[in-house]
Design a protein around this motif. Sequence first.
Motif, PDB file in Angstrom:
ATOM      1  N   ILE A 147      26.296 -27.119  13.188  1.00  0.00           N
ATOM      2  CA  ILE A 147      26.357 -28.329  12.355  1.00  0.00           C
ATOM      3  C   ILE A 147      26.978 -29.487  13.124  1.00  0.00           C
ATOM      4  O   ILE A 147      26.526 -30.634  13.028  1.00  0.00           O
ATOM      5  CB  ILE A 147      27.131 -28.043  11.058  1.00  0.00           C
ATOM      6  N   LEU A 150      24.369 -30.892  15.355  1.00  0.00           N
ATOM      7  CA  LEU A 150      23.342 -31.589  14.575  1.00  0.00           C
ATOM      8  C   LEU A 150      23.838 -32.950  14.109  1.00  0.00           C
ATOM      9  O   LEU A 150      23.113 -33.950  14.187  1.00  0.00           O
ATOM     10  CB  LEU A 150      22.939 -30.732  13.369  1.00  0.00           C
ATOM     11  N   TRP A 165      19.591 -26.556  11.061  1.00  0.00           N
ATOM     12  CA  TRP A 165      20.124 -26.708   9.707  1.00  0.00           C
ATOM     13  C   TRP A 165      19.846 -25.460   8.875  1.00  0.00           C
ATOM     14  O   TRP A 165      20.710 -24.984   8.128  1.00  0.00           O
ATOM     15  CB  TRP A 165      19.523 -27.929   9.023  1.00  0.00           C
TER      16      TRP A 165
END
Length: 352
Positions: A147, A150, A165
Amino acid sequence: MKNKWLQIALSVLSLGLAVLLVIYLPQLVQALTGKQVSWAEIGRLFGSISAGQIALMTGLWLLSLLAYTFVLTNSLPGLNNLQALTLNAAGSAVSNLVPFGGAVGVALSWAMTKGWGFTSRPFVVMTLVSGVWNTLFRFILPAVGIIALLVAGRVPNAAVANAGWTGAISILVLCVVVAVALYWDRAAVVLGKGLDKVTRLLRLKIHASEAFHRLRADTADVVRGRWPGLSLGMVFFLGFQWAIMAACMQATGAWPGLAESIAVFALSRVLTSALVTPSGAGIMETGVAASLIYFGAGDTPAIATALLFGFWTYTIEIPFGGLALGAWALLRRRNGRNAGAEPPSAISKATQ
């Protein structure tokens, strides 16, 4: 005897492999990147680290040890923080020296807690609860690392981002489901049925739901009353360990960015599960160095960071744990002598 000598031989081979991986880490990095790094360059970089930076790393390391004591004290009511520190240090020293050292560490921990007056039942519960919480957070860490990358946009394309995700959220959902099932009866029933379906699909001859319900029965009281303390202890423990890595990166000039540092840290903790060497020694350093180079750090700073972080999370635990174990044994022997020297009348009064 055969098993004993086999265990000794495997331990020697495993430790030897770990040492070789560290010694030849520059060559491994050269094979991955094509750039040559020498131990002389690494040594010069180590020499440039200031006393203040070393003091900072030392402080963070001590704080990480203190944070983990709350995981153990919440797992075993009645255990104090000093005892938990001794227990963790001695167990880590054994695990860091012996492949599959968890079983030896458990045996040592049992002897220590028994000496402090704990019975087998609370000790088993402590072992189960602390193991479950460590496992849950070991699963959560990769999701957090993914995460972070990302959010920072450190992915090559949209397809990889979508896959990232999906994977991260799936891992987190799975951890939440298991945590809720440990706490809530109805969720446990649903999860148990789901586990049975999976085992039937895989044609495994195990009763997963029965094993899970036994685990719940053994740990229910501690989990329901002490899950906040357990979770906060793990969060602060891992947070301080990440801070150690961040300090190592800053000291060597290998800082890749916040998101990247979280991802590298998550990878490092996953690699410690590699059972080929004790606590993944050598393998963890190689993974950390390679990932830092991938994120743009120089070869020499990346290797120096990996070695420095390995020192604070592996090497230093061996002598520290040895000192803790020695202090425990010395105090135990002294207390035994004092009890033996105490007059019978005093002993009888003390036990009344």
